[in-house]
Design a protein around this motif. Structure first.
Motif, PDB file in Angstrom:
ATOM      1  N   UNK A   1       0.859  -1.258  -0.171  1.00 36.48           N
ATOM      2  CA  UNK A   1      -0.225  -0.016   0.032  1.00 36.48           C
ATOM      3  C   UNK A   1       0.950   1.201   0.286  1.00 36.48           C
ATOM      4  N   UNK A   2       1.764   1.243   0.605  1.00 34.98           N
ATOM      5  CA  UNK A   2       2.693   2.424   0.858  1.00 34.98           C
ATOM      6  C   UNK A   2       3.547   2.826  -0.804  1.00 34.98           C
ATOM      7  N   UNK A   3       4.004   1.783  -1.125  1.00 34.47           N
ATOM      8  CA  UNK A   3       4.499   2.130  -2.555  1.00 34.47           C
ATOM      9  C   UNK A   3       3.500   2.580  -3.677  1.00 34.47           C
ATOM     10  N   UNK A   4       2.132   2.095  -3.527  1.00 38.90           N
ATOM     11  CA  UNK A   4       1.051   2.730  -4.069  1.00 38.90           C
ATOM     12  C   UNK A   4       0.641   4.092  -3.910  1.00 38.90           C
ATOM     13  N   UNK A   5       0.819   4.278  -2.702  1.00 40.83           N
ATOM     14  CA  UNK A   5       0.553   5.863  -2.283  1.00 40.83           C
ATOM     15  C   UNK A   5       1.570   6.754  -2.163  1.00 40.83           C
ATOM     16  N   UNK A   6       2.910   6.279  -2.586  1.00 38.42           N
ATOM     17  CA  UNK A   6       3.956   7.409  -2.617  1.00 38.42           C
ATOM     18  C   UNK A   6       4.001   7.502  -4.126  1.00 38.42           C
ATOM     19  N   UNK A   7       3.255   6.534  -5.114  1.00 40.00           N
ATOM     20  CA  UNK A   7       3.689   6.684  -6.476  1.00 40.00           C
ATOM     21  C   UNK A   7       4.883   5.989  -6.914  1.00 40.00           C
ATOM     22  N   UNK A   8       5.423   5.067  -6.301  1.00 37.28           N
ATOM     23  CA  UNK A   8       6.542   4.135  -6.578  1.00 37.28           C
ATOM     24  C   UNK A   8       6.503   2.747  -6.723  1.00 37.28           C
ATOM     25  N   UNK A   9       5.591   2.552  -7.603  1.00 39.13           N
ATOM     26  CA  UNK A   9       5.371   0.914  -7.791  1.00 39.13           C
ATOM     27  C   UNK A   9       6.353   0.211  -8.696  1.00 39.13           C
ATOM     28  N   UNK A  10       7.192   1.066  -9.171  1.00 37.74           N
ATOM     29  CA  UNK A  10       8.335   0.349  -9.830  1.00 37.74           C
ATOM     30  C   UNK A  10       9.253  -0.262  -9.112  1.00 37.74           C
ATOM     31  N   UNK A  11       9.263   0.156  -7.593  1.00 40.19           N
ATOM     32  CA  UNK A  11      10.205  -0.294  -6.776  1.00 40.19           C
ATOM     33  C   UNK A  11       9.949  -1.636  -6.345  1.00 40.19           C
ATOM     34  N   UNK A  12       8.482  -2.244  -6.505  1.00 38.87           N
ATOM     35  CA  UNK A  12       7.934  -3.405  -5.982  1.00 38.87           C
ATOM     36  C   UNK A  12       8.908  -4.544  -6.092  1.00 38.87           C
ATOM     37  N   UNK A  13       9.375  -4.863  -7.246  1.00 37.81           N
ATOM     38  CA  UNK A  13      10.373  -6.106  -7.114  1.00 37.81           C
ATOM     39  C   UNK A  13      11.370  -6.185  -6.103  1.00 37.81           C
ATOM     40  N   UNK A  14      12.106  -4.753  -5.863  1.00 33.91           N
ATOM     41  CA  UNK A  14      13.026  -4.784  -4.942  1.00 33.91           C
ATOM     42  C   UNK A  14      12.433  -4.908  -3.551  1.00 33.91           C
ATOM     43  N   UNK A  15      11.588  -3.673  -3.257  1.00 35.09           N
ATOM     44  CA  UNK A  15      11.013  -3.458  -1.936  1.00 35.09           C
ATOM     45  C   UNK A  15      10.133  -4.567  -1.324  1.00 35.09           C
ATOM     46  N   UNK A  16       9.390  -5.257  -2.219  1.00 35.96           N
ATOM     47  CA  UNK A  16       8.716  -6.373  -1.801  1.00 35.96           C
ATOM     48  C   UNK A  16       9.245  -7.745  -1.339  1.00 35.96           C
ATOM     49  N   UNK A  17      10.286  -7.887  -2.341  1.00 38.42           N
ATOM     50  CA  UNK A  17      11.091  -9.240  -2.397  1.00 38.42           C
ATOM     51  C   UNK A  17      12.099  -8.915  -0.998  1.00 38.42           C
ATOM     52  N   UNK A  18      12.745  -7.805  -0.826  1.00 36.99           N
ATOM     53  CA  UNK A  18      13.481  -7.466   0.238  1.00 36.99           C
ATOM     54  C   UNK A  18      12.848  -7.627   1.528  1.00 36.99           C
ATOM     55  N   UNK A  19      11.374  -6.951   1.564  1.00 38.26           N
ATOM     56  CA  UNK A  19      11.012  -7.232   2.832  1.00 38.26           C
ATOM     57  C   UNK A  19      10.591  -8.729   3.127  1.00 38.26           C
ATOM     58  N   UNK A  20      10.096  -9.794   2.101  1.00 37.21           N
ATOM     59  CA  UNK A  20       9.828 -10.845   2.627  1.00 37.21           C
ATOM     60  C   UNK A  20      11.058 -11.806   2.953  1.00 37.21           C
TER      61      UNK A  20
END
Length: 241
Positions: free
Chosen positions: A147-166
């Motif tokens: 949700x944070x990535x969507x709200x700040x308008x940075x969906x392109x970071x998802x591959x790194x951010x979500x994988x890194x979090x998991x």
């Protein structure tokens, strides 16, 4: 050059294939690690690294098609945050069905790849209260990241951010961060390092749904309930573990 929006059948197929691949990576790396080392730390490190890398690659590849949810809590939280209406409800059901089927397929595939008999139920109990607390925390964090990535308008970071979090949550939570009801069901079909006994699945899924609600509340507190600043389409790649 932008891709044209994929049809619902193609998006559902992408969710099935992506979830199958993700669970195959998680279960397969667990089986491999279990066969190479008796050190629980080494096994966890190998599984976490493979899971994070596989997830990041799958999000990058499939995100432009379906959003790369691979996870019912991501699908439900995205649907709720967008208030998609009746048509969105049909899409949610189709996504979740594909994710559940894909998770079971991926687990059975991993078992077969390592010469094990597919379909053996897992025997590892994971219903202790502290594990359920860890699973709720892991899922809340995942939803907050998405949700944070969507709200700040940075969906392109998802591959790194979500994988890194998991990858991190596999280590910092007591449950090992399944954070995904579909993957939890799939992992019940693998009597391995990454498995979960079928009797523990309902409690784990309930903890994950509770974590989803907590993650949505935290996102609302931090970012408010207004729409995201990024593009509100399926290309903004949301995920799971």
């Amino acid at each position: 050059m932008r891709m044209s929006p994929a049809s619902l059948p193609r998006r559902v197929a992408a969710e099935f294939i992506g979830t199958s691949a993700l669970v195959a990576v998680v279960v397969g790396s667990g089986i491999r690690a279990d066969s190479l080392s008796q050190d629980i730390g080494v096994r966890l490190l190998a599984n976490a690294a493979a899971s994070a890398l596989g997830l990041g690659l799958l999000i990058a590849l499939i995100g432009p098609l379906s959003g790369a949810h691979f996870n019912p809590v991501v699908t439900l939280s995205e649907w709720w945050s967008r208030r998609s209406g009746r048509a969105g409800g049909r899409e949610v059901l189709a996504y979740i069905a594909a994710q559940l089927a894909g998770a079971v397929t991926g687990a059975l595939l991993a078992e077969a790849m390592f010469g094990r008999t597919p379909g053996a139920w897992a025997t590892e109990p994971r219903a202790a209260l502290h594990l359920l607390l860890g699973e709720a925390v892991a899922t809340a964090g995942l939803v907050l990241v998405v949700q944070g990535l969507r709200h700040i308008g940075r969906p392109a970071l998802a591959p790194v951010a979500v994988a890194g979090y998991i990858g991190a949550a596999i280590w910092f939570t007591s449950s090992g961060s399944f954070a995904n009801p579909a993957a939890t069901v799939g992992r019940a079909f693998s009597d391995s390092f990454t498995g979960i006994a079928p009797a523990s699945v309902p409690a784990f899924a309930a903890a994950q749904l509770l974590g989803m609600l907590l993650g949505m509340v935290l996102a609302g507190v931090l970012y408010g309930t207004r729409g995201a600043s990024g593009e509100p389409n399926a290309a903004d790649a949301r995920r799971t573990g």
